[in-house]
Design an enzyme around this catalytic site. Structure first.
Site, PDB file in Angstrom:
ATOM      1  N   GLU A  98       0.770 -63.955  44.621  1.00 45.13           N
ATOM      2  CA  GLU A  98       0.103 -64.028  45.933  1.00 45.13           C
ATOM      3  C   GLU A  98      -1.369 -64.411  45.780  1.00 45.13           C
ATOM      4  OE1 GLU A  98       1.059 -60.496  48.192  1.00 45.13           O
ATOM      5  OE2 GLU A  98       3.148 -61.105  48.323  1.00 45.13           O
ATOM      6  N   GLU A 155       9.644 -61.886  44.750  1.00 46.82           N
ATOM      7  CA  GLU A 155       9.419 -60.491  45.145  1.00 46.82           C
ATOM      8  C   GLU A 155      10.069 -60.288  46.495  1.00 46.82           C
ATOM      9  OE1 GLU A 155       5.364 -59.051  44.503  1.00 46.82           O
ATOM     10  OE2 GLU A 155       5.532 -57.895  46.346  1.00 46.82           O
TER      11      GLU A 155
END
Ligand code: GAL
Length: 827
Positions: free
Chosen positions: A428, A520
């Site tokens: 991220e 994820e």
């Protein structure tokens, strides 16, 4: 025809026997490891007032300890901690370690180095007053050569390590502080295999043959050139498989890379079910004397990520059923212990997990060794941020100076592990949204491919949709989304998205040429043993990612029905249903396998550890563990929950996870309350029944025949304690652990599901209690204490051996309850 006399025959047999035993020289029997542990007897001092090594005075008080060590885990949870509840509300600080040691005179002609597998963070090291260097990254291994500064013989050497984790916050989760991984002293000849000096690959693998390429970096630290032979031998257990030898001449103070090729006939392949390993032993000999030996694990396997079929391992489609793990080990903190990691992996394997993502940093080497041995598909991740920071003092501040070295070292350290199948260059990363990110990704990809071309590269990106808008699918379908410049850049071999399972089905439309992995997923929220009344509604906590959480309850608990999720995530069932459905979705890594310290979303203080785990911080499974087990394993599963202690007349939602059956019938006190079957893609069944104390029994059936029965009972008042050890014999090596569960039972032996008694623990014998934990994210009792309040009738105690053998007697007591004792043998 050749006639042999009896004597000749006997003689021949004897020669054959000698030859056979010679060939059976395993890497292990003759192998002399150049690394020895340097973990014991360090002196430690925690004091912010000592700011440089020269201010350490005679009056400084030191305690003695062994590393791996995490000083934070011994601290007190602190609401005002600058680490924040995200960092586990445990303060960082500035710590000093020192150790005195002697080095034998015969080593003065050799090279001696010290290796730290990881020091969190900003470590600086001195040997006998000489500054060796600094390493900001807390998760990377590093080595310093000591030889030029060592005293040999009787004179002492002193090594000093400064560890500075005082600038907070620098992590979004609990980092721990200190020399939290192993330390090694490595002594080699001046002519030796360099640090992380082998690179073993298998460019072609068939059932008949595997080609093995071995690239070895030989380092000559002599001031003269050397002639040597380099022999690389491949062993399968104790049997020599093949061997290649090469003569070299290497210049003074030079490195030389040599390339050797070998073939393994009918190779035994590495797989998740049978993680078969070979050992590659490199030997350097000068004048027929072996001067250096170096060992590398090898797993022979063939794999690819296919656009349509997902992940293919040894020709077979394998869905990656992975979990993300942070590095802490619950009550043991961030100080690594191999048995504790192994236990985590065993618990994951039992659930059916076959993949681990090392979120979001290079893990302890022992984790990778265990994944090699136990059969996990690892995504090895480098960074949680690039240059743009996520917390004020994090690694982003060190990015410019260190990222290249850190990434190279990770690749060199890890690239021989057969369990690693994917490199992730970041999680991220904010720069994924702009061209700057593309530029950085290109640099990282070039480095990665320079050091390893055998594995695909991905980044765990944020999805290109607004997760706050309910109809995520629609946004994607209408192409009403901005694809991350990083994803669009073509730099990545695998498109990796975190969350947004609703968009996965559209992947092939947007990226027709790049396979997909869900880097994820999920971020479901649960407290073990706590259940909200109505289970068939889904709650988003918080309601959107940019809103503060309002709601929940005073106890900061979250329902353990699979019904509470973060707004960016999903329930466990929702994501797995999508991944399961499509072959082209190679798999997923769930956030998270285990709870971890810090990031107690959706709550803040007083919560200090996470709710995301499928297994709690103590290692006790939450109910959803059995959903995965029913889907991912061959075990026969029938798991019903919640417990059976409610108020009379209260309507209780009863869920069942099951497999291998077409229906489940539930009986309350002998009377059927209905048969349920999973329909379509259902992953559980449910009954709503008015509570009546007694016995709830479930029977699963296939074609009318009973598959399995299970029951839960209403517990009476807490009455007894029961202790169960995961292993009642442990090694007397000073490291091994026995994980002991304390159950609070009623007089008839039923677990008291609401019992939260304080448990007092004591241990007799040579060993110590090194951790206690109930898995309660709100508990502020010390993990390093000898008393702890149970959660939902359970608590965990971790007992560690010392180096003396004998009996360890653990006793648990609680007011008003019958105590329990268990014996653990240290051998
Ligand atoms: C993700 C992030 C993880 C963790 C998780 C919690 O966005 O990558 O590190 O914070 O959210 O749901």
């Amino acid at each position: 025809m050749l006639q042999l006399t009896l004597y000749k025959k006997i003689g021949l047999l004897f020669v054959c026997f000698l030859l056979m035993t010679a060939c059976k020289t395993s890497g292990d029997q003759k192998f002399k490891d150049r690394k020895v542990s340097f973990n014991s007897d360090w002196s430690f001092h925690l004091n912010d007032s000592i700011i440089d090594k020269d201010t350490i005075g005679a009056s400084t008080k030191w305690s003695t300890l062994n590393v791996p060590h995490d000083w934070n885990i011994e601290g007190k949870f602190d609401e005002k901690s600058p680490a924040g509840y995200g960092g586990g509300a445990l303060n960082g600080g500035l710590g000093w370690y020192k150790k005195t040691f002697k080095v034998a005179v015969e080593d003065s002609t050799k090279v001696t180095s010290i290796t730290f597998d990881g020091v969190y963070k900003d470590s600086e090291v001195w040997i006998n007053g000489h500054y060796l260097g600094k390493r900001p990254n807390g998760y990377i291994g590093f080595q310093y050569e000591l030889s030029p500064y060592l005293n040999y013989g009787d004179k002492n050497n002193e090594i000093i390590v400064k560890v500075d984790n005082s600038k907070q916050p620098n992590s979004r989760w609990y980092s721990g502080s200190g020399i939290f991984r192993n330390v090694w002293i490595e002594t080699t000849d001046k002519l030796h295999v360099a640090q992380w000096g082998t690179y073993v690959t298998t460019p072609k693998v068939t059932a008949e043959k595997a080609l093995v390429n071995i690239e070895t970096t030989i380092q000559n630290q002599n001031t003269a050139s050397k002639k040597a032979t380099v022999t690389t031998t491949i062993f399968k257990e104790d049997t020599k498989v093949t061997s290649v030898t090469q003569n070299i001449t290497i210049g003074a103070n030079a490195n030389q890379i040599i390339k050797q090729n070998a073939e393994v006939e009918t190779p035994v392949l590495w797989s998740v079910e049978k993680p078969e390993l070979y050992t590659v032993v490199t030997e350097i000999a000068v004048d027929d004397q072996i001067v250096d030996q170096y060992k590398t694990n090898l797993g022979i396997r063939d794999f690819k990520f296919d656009l349509n079929k997902g992940f293919i391992l040894n020709g077979k489609q394998v869905k990656i059923k992975g979990v993300c793990l942070h590095h802490d080990l619950g009550p043991l903190g961030a100080a690594i212990n191999t048995r504790a990691i192994e236990r985590q992996l065993e618990i994951m394997k039992e659930m059916g997990v076959n993949g681990i993502r090392t979120s979001h940093n290079p893990p302890a080497p022992e984790l990778l060794d265990l994944c090699d041995k136990m059969g996990f598909i690892v995504m090895d991740e480098a960074f949680d941020m690039w240059k743009q920071t996520k917390t004020k003092y994090d690694y982003g501040n060190d990015w410019d100076k260190w990222h290249k070295k850190d990434l190279i070292d990770q690749l060199l350290r890890d690239r021989n592990h057969p369990s690693i199948f994917v490199w992730s260059i970041g999680n991220e990363i904010p720069e994924q949204w702009n061209e700057k990110g593309v530029e950085i990704a290109k640099e990282l990809a070039a480095i990665t491919r320079q050091y390893d071309k055998t594995r695909p590269l991905t980044a765990a990106m944020n999805p290109p949709v607004n997760m706050n808008i309910d109809d995520v699918t629609l946004q994607f379908e209408k192409n009403n989304v901005q694809i991350n410049p990083l994803a669009a850049s073509g730099v990545l071999d695998l498109i990796g998205y975190n969350y947004a399972h609703q968009t996965y089905e559209h992947h092939q439309k947007n990226f027709p040429n790049t396979p997909f992995i869900a880097t994820e997923t999920t971020s479901g929220l649960q407290t073990r043993g706590y259940y909200d009344a109505v289970s068939d509604t889904i709650k988003k906590w918080p309601v959107s990612w940019d809103k503060k959480f309002e709601g929940g309850n005073a106890g900061n608990t979250v329902s353990a029905y699979d019904q509470v999720q973060t707004p960016w995530g999903s329930t466990h069932e929702a994501t797995w249903k999508v991944i399961k459905k499509h072959d082209f979705l190679s798999g997923m890594y769930i956030w998270t396998g285990f709870d971890y310290i810090g990031e107690p979303t959706p709550y803040e203080w007083p919560s200090i550890s996470s709710y995301f785990g499928i297994v709690d911080l103590a290692g006790f499974p939450k109910d959803v563990y059995y959903m995965y087990q029913s889907e991912w394993t061959d075990k026969t599963v029938l798991h019903i929950f919640p417990h059976w202690n409610w108020k009379a007349g209260q309507t209780v939602d009863v869920w069942a996870y099951y497999n291998k059956a077409d229906e489940v019938e539930l009986f309350l006190n002998g009377k059927s309350v209905g048969i349920r079957s999973k329909k379509g893609d259902d992953l559980h069944v449910m009954w709503k029944i008015p509570f009546q104390p007694g016995t709830l029994k479930a029977i699963s059936r296939k074609n009318g025949k009973t598959v399995v029965e299970t029951e839960i009972k209403t517990a009476g008042n807490p009455s007894n304690l029961k202790l169960t050890a995961d292993r009642s014999t442990i090694k007397a090596d000073g490291n091994d652990l026995s994980f002991v569960t304390v159950d609070i039972l009623d007089a008839k032996g039923t677990l008291a599901p609401n019992a939260n008694n304080e448990i007092n623990l004591s241990l007799k014998g040579n060993g110590k209690i090194v951790g206690v934990c109930s898995g309660d994210p709100v508990s502020h009792e010390p993990y390093k204490g000898t008393k702890h309040t149970a959660l939902a009738g359970k608590c965990l105690v971790i007992v560690q051996s010392d180096t003396k053998t004998g009996r360890l007697e653990l006793t648990a007591k609680a007011n008003g309850l019958k105590p329990a004792t268990i014996v653990i043998t240290a051998e």
